[in-house]
Design a protein around this motif. Structure first.
Motif, PDB file in Angstrom:
ATOM      1  N   VAL A 107       0.775  -1.292   0.254  1.00 27.47           N
ATOM      2  CA  VAL A 107      -0.062  -0.295   0.109  1.00 27.47           C
ATOM      3  C   VAL A 107       0.585   1.113   0.053  1.00 27.47           C
ATOM      4  N   ARG A 108       0.887   2.190  -1.316  1.00 23.12           N
ATOM      5  CA  ARG A 108       1.157   3.164  -1.583  1.00 23.12           C
ATOM      6  C   ARG A 108       0.424   4.297  -1.120  1.00 23.12           C
ATOM      7  N   SER A 109       1.231   5.792  -0.799  1.00 26.87           N
ATOM      8  CA  SER A 109       0.548   6.803  -1.070  1.00 26.87           C
ATOM      9  C   SER A 109       1.092   7.636  -1.267  1.00 26.87           C
ATOM     10  N   LYS A 110       1.130   8.277  -2.192  1.00 29.02           N
ATOM     11  CA  LYS A 110       1.344   9.203  -2.944  1.00 29.02           C
ATOM     12  C   LYS A 110       0.818  10.843  -2.907  1.00 29.02           C
ATOM     13  N   VAL A 164      -4.053   6.915  -2.187  1.00 28.77           N
ATOM     14  CA  VAL A 164      -3.312   6.009  -1.648  1.00 28.77           C
ATOM     15  C   VAL A 164      -4.103   4.192  -3.012  1.00 28.77           C
ATOM     16  N   MET A 165      -2.802   4.167  -3.361  1.00 27.94           N
ATOM     17  CA  MET A 165      -2.963   2.826  -4.480  1.00 27.94           C
ATOM     18  C   MET A 165      -2.602   1.737  -3.695  1.00 27.94           C
ATOM     19  N   ILE A 166      -3.373   0.939  -4.106  1.00 25.20           N
ATOM     20  CA  ILE A 166      -2.941  -0.293  -3.178  1.00 25.20           C
ATOM     21  C   ILE A 166      -2.033  -1.065  -4.690  1.00 25.20           C
ATOM     22  N   ILE A 167      -0.995  -2.143  -4.618  1.00 26.47           N
ATOM     23  CA  ILE A 167      -0.219  -2.614  -5.086  1.00 26.47           C
ATOM     24  C   ILE A 167      -0.440  -4.332  -5.725  1.00 26.47           C
ATOM     25  N   GLU A 168      -0.436  -5.028  -6.166  1.00 20.17           N
ATOM     26  CA  GLU A 168      -0.730  -6.302  -5.821  1.00 20.17           C
ATOM     27  C   GLU A 168       0.104  -6.748  -6.900  1.00 20.17           C
ATOM     28  N   LEU A 169       1.286  -7.535  -6.042  1.00 25.99           N
ATOM     29  CA  LEU A 169       2.140  -8.738  -6.414  1.00 25.99           C
ATOM     30  C   LEU A 169       1.931  -9.890  -6.932  1.00 25.99           C
ATOM     31  N   TYR A 215      -4.405  -0.946  -7.934  1.00 27.35           N
ATOM     32  CA  TYR A 215      -5.193  -0.058  -7.631  1.00 27.35           C
ATOM     33  C   TYR A 215      -5.869   1.057  -7.248  1.00 27.35           C
ATOM     34  N   ASN A 216      -6.539   1.682  -7.921  1.00 23.49           N
ATOM     35  CA  ASN A 216      -6.857   3.171  -7.079  1.00 23.49           C
ATOM     36  C   ASN A 216      -7.571   3.176  -6.091  1.00 23.49           C
ATOM     37  N   GLY A 217      -7.364   3.478  -4.893  1.00 20.38           N
ATOM     38  CA  GLY A 217      -8.213   4.136  -3.531  1.00 20.38           C
ATOM     39  C   GLY A 217      -8.316   6.047  -3.641  1.00 20.38           C
ATOM     40  N   VAL A 256      -3.257   3.179   5.965  1.00 16.96           N
ATOM     41  CA  VAL A 256      -4.455   2.212   5.159  1.00 16.96           C
ATOM     42  C   VAL A 256      -4.034   1.162   5.425  1.00 16.96           C
ATOM     43  N   THR A 257      -4.519   0.265   6.209  1.00 19.37           N
ATOM     44  CA  THR A 257      -4.868  -0.769   5.963  1.00 19.37           C
ATOM     45  C   THR A 257      -5.382  -2.048   5.429  1.00 19.37           C
ATOM     46  N   LEU A 258      -5.513  -3.502   5.418  1.00 22.50           N
ATOM     47  CA  LEU A 258      -5.743  -4.190   4.476  1.00 22.50           C
ATOM     48  C   LEU A 258      -6.022  -5.095   4.736  1.00 22.50           C
ATOM     49  N   SER A 259      -7.293  -5.424   4.838  1.00 22.83           N
ATOM     50  CA  SER A 259      -7.456  -6.635   5.426  1.00 22.83           C
ATOM     51  C   SER A 259      -8.901  -8.178   4.081  1.00 22.83           C
TER      52      SER A 259
END
Length: 91
Positions: free
Chosen positions: A5-8, A16-21, A32-34, A47-50
């Motif tokens: 999870v990155r915040s530019k 907020v951008m979520i980067i899936e690898l 994925y743009n948040g 920012v957290t994910l579940s």
């Protein structure tokens, strides 16, 4: 799924951008743009994910938690997509 999870931040806003690898392979990265966060210091907001099936299809959906809000990205079997208007989920 490996997720980063990155915040530019530029001039007081954070996107907020979520980067899936998938499998850690950067050549197959998905972004994925948040939401965009506004205000001083918002780029430092945690920012957290579940992952949880929220629409009853048996696939884990991605939940992005920012302060007291949750943003839903549904798993369509190949990638995640934002919740569409009119779609209902159970958090």
């Amino acid at each position: 799924m490996d997720a980063r999870v990155r915040s530019k931040s530029t001039r007081g806003w954070g996107h907020v951008m979520i980067i899936e690898l998938p499998g850690g392979d950067t050549s197959k990265a998905r972004i994925y743009n948040g939401p965009t966060l506004f205000g001083d210091g918002q780029d430092l907001t945690p920012v957290t994910l579940s992952f949880k099936d929220v629409n009853g299809d048996g696939k884990p959906d991605m939940l992005v938690h920012i302060q007291d809000q949750t943003f839903v990205f549904l798993n369509d079997g190949t990638q995640f997509r934002p919740l569409k208007p009119g779609e209902h989920v159970t958090l």
